[in-house]
Design an enzyme around this catalytic site. Structure first.
Site, mmCIF file in Angstrom:
data_model
loop_
_atom_site.group_PDB
_atom_site.id
_atom_site.type_symbol
_atom_site.label_atom_id
_atom_site.label_comp_id
_atom_site.label_asym_id
_atom_site.label_seq_id
_atom_site.Cartn_x
_atom_site.Cartn_y
_atom_site.Cartn_z
ATOM 1 C CB ALA A 145 18.601 -100.699 -2.007
ATOM 2 C CE LYS A 146 24.668 -95.285 -2.748
ATOM 3 N NZ LYS A 146 23.997 -94.007 -3.038
ATOM 4 N N GLY A 147 24.463 -100.441 -3.271
ATOM 5 C CA GLY A 147 25.377 -101.534 -3.600
ATOM 6 C C GLY A 147 26.793 -101.018 -3.666
#
Ligand code: NAD
Length: 426
Positions: A115-117
């Site tokens: 994931a990444k934000g």
């Protein structure tokens, strides 16, 4: 099917990182002869959450910031990935980073997906109070999709242990319980682990050490240049120098410094912390970032951003080993040029995995409530990074692939195995 979108791309970006990530995936999927269903399943993110974050600024006005959290895979465990604060963060950039996190966690064989934000903000222009408000807003906004068994954020460019402490506090407030395991990269006093701050640099140190051993390089006769002098760059410099390598050049956005006899890394770090510009350190000659990349060194460590090694400079790069601390620093065309020139590229999905490995240790310690000594963190990280290097090198050798191809193929194989065993719902 999700087509790579140019929406919200930062102006002037050379190559859309998501195009790069998808091209790498497609090439590996072709090589693995993945069936169309599995290919579509893995090519697309599981979830993309866009958020708008109103923050009251110090002057009383309200600014609304753009943010997102992207989850690419949950096949092997909860998704995991950092939070980036940068003025040019784009949806496609975060999509690429999320996909790379999936392969990275699988390559080092830890039980996470990817994931990444991101939040589009120039964090250097905000006060600490404004940054805290923004971080709390972001944490609450993405709370519906994260959690210790769902998706666990961590620091990336522009975010720090302090950011993670605010994030943990805001998330814990929504759950009405102490929730250190919801985020990693925290300060030690609020549930962080020893060894996390230096973990990405330590991972670089272990893979460079292994590459040097396999290629019979003596550290004291081996020169290193490092682009980017933040968390990953500073710790790579400090730890490689500690192993005896000659770190002769480092750079940040202000430019670079070069000293053929080896830099005083501690003094350069002290200068960076003091003035924010590594080029204020005087014990070396000034070089531009372009010049740093093409210096006559043995090892180059890109530790800044995507798209730094491109067709414009790849053929001028003299380093025989490129250890990618940054995510996506090399475009596919540049990668080809480096390979054709016989350089060994230790790819991001392997070389920069130290951070997420120690984040895994932090999560495990938070869940058990038992905290480890530094020696345990170091020796387990060494074991995981050195083993992963050997496994990737074996695939590369047996299947006549580059290290990048081998790493992505190994990662995808592991994710496919879990996906098929679990079955695709609904
Ligand atoms: P950071 O914000 O601490 O540091 C980034 C550094 O890069 C700064 O010194 C900045 O001045 C410099 N920089 C930016 N553009 C540059 C340019 N064009 N030329 C030279 N220097 C430039 O960020 P970080 O955490 O060190 O992350 C750096 C890279 O490493 C990113 O690609 C990130 O995704 C990757 N990474 C970080 C971690 C981690 O745990 N921090 C883990 C894995 C990968």
């Amino acid at each position: 099917m999700v087509e790579p979108s140019r929406e919200l791309l930062a102006p002037g970006e050379v190559v859309d990182p998501y195009v790069t990530a998808l091209a790498q995936f497609d090439a590996a999927a072709d090589y693995l002869d993945l069936d169309e269903s599995t290919r579509q399943y893995l090519r697309n993110n599981r979830r993309e959450l866009l958020v708008r974050l109103p923050v009251r600024m110090s002057d009383g006005s309200i600014s609304v910031f753009w943010g997102c959290r992207i989850q690419h895979s949950w096949a092997r465990g909860p998704s995991k990935g950092g939070i980036r604060y940068h003025p040019s963060v784009s949806l496609d950039e975060v999509r690429a980073l999320a996909m790379w996190m999936t392969w990275k966690c699988a390559v080092v064989n830890i039980p996470f997906g990817g994931a990444k934000g991101g939040v589009r903000v120039d964090h250097k222009k905000l006060s600490q109070r404004e940054l805290e408000s923004l971080t709390r807003r972001y944490a609450v906004a993405i709370t519906p999709v994260i959690g210790p068994n769902a998706d666990i954020p961590a620091p990336d460019v522009g975010t720090t242990p302090q950011t993670m402490a605010w994030f943990m506090d805001a998330y814990g407030g929504t759950q009405r319980r102490w929730s250190p395991e919801a985020v990693t990269g925290k300060p030690i006093s609020v549930g962080g682990t020893v060894g996390r701050e230096e973990a990405t640099g330590a991972g670089i140190m272990y893979v460079v050490k292994e590459a040097a051993r396999r290629n019979r390089l003596t550290p004291s006769e081996t020169t290193v240049a490092i682009q980017g002098f933040g968390n990953a760059g500073q710790w790579s410099a400090r730890l490689l120098k500690g192993l005896g390598f000659q770190v002769v050049a480092v750079s940040d956005t202000s430019g670079g410094i070069h000293n053929g006899h080896g830099l005083d890394i501690e003094a350069a770090i002290a200068q960076k912390l003091d003035s924010g510009r590594v080029t204020d350190h005087k014990n070396g000659d000034r070089v531009t970032n372009e010049e740093l990349l093409t210096l006559p060194v043995d090892i180059l460590v890109p530790a800044a951003f995507e798209n730094q090694i491109t067709t414009a400079n790849a053929s001028d790069i003299k380093a025989k080993i490129v250890a990618e601390a940054a995510n996506g620093p090399t475009t596919p065309e540049a990668d080809q040029i480096l390979n054709d020139a016989g350089a060994l590229v230790i790819p991001d999905v392997l070389a920069s995995a130290g951070g997420v490995v120690v984040s895994y240790f932090e999560w495990a310690q938070n869940r058990s409530g038992v905290y480890w000594e530094k020696e345990e963190v170091d020796s387990r990280l060494d074991q995981i990074m050195t083993r992963a290097y050997g496994q990737v090198a074996n695939v590369a050798e047996k299947e006549k692939l580059t290290m990048r191809e081998a790493a992505i193929v190994l990662g995808i194989r592991r994710v496919v195995e879990a996906t098929v065993l679990r079955g695709m719902r609904p």
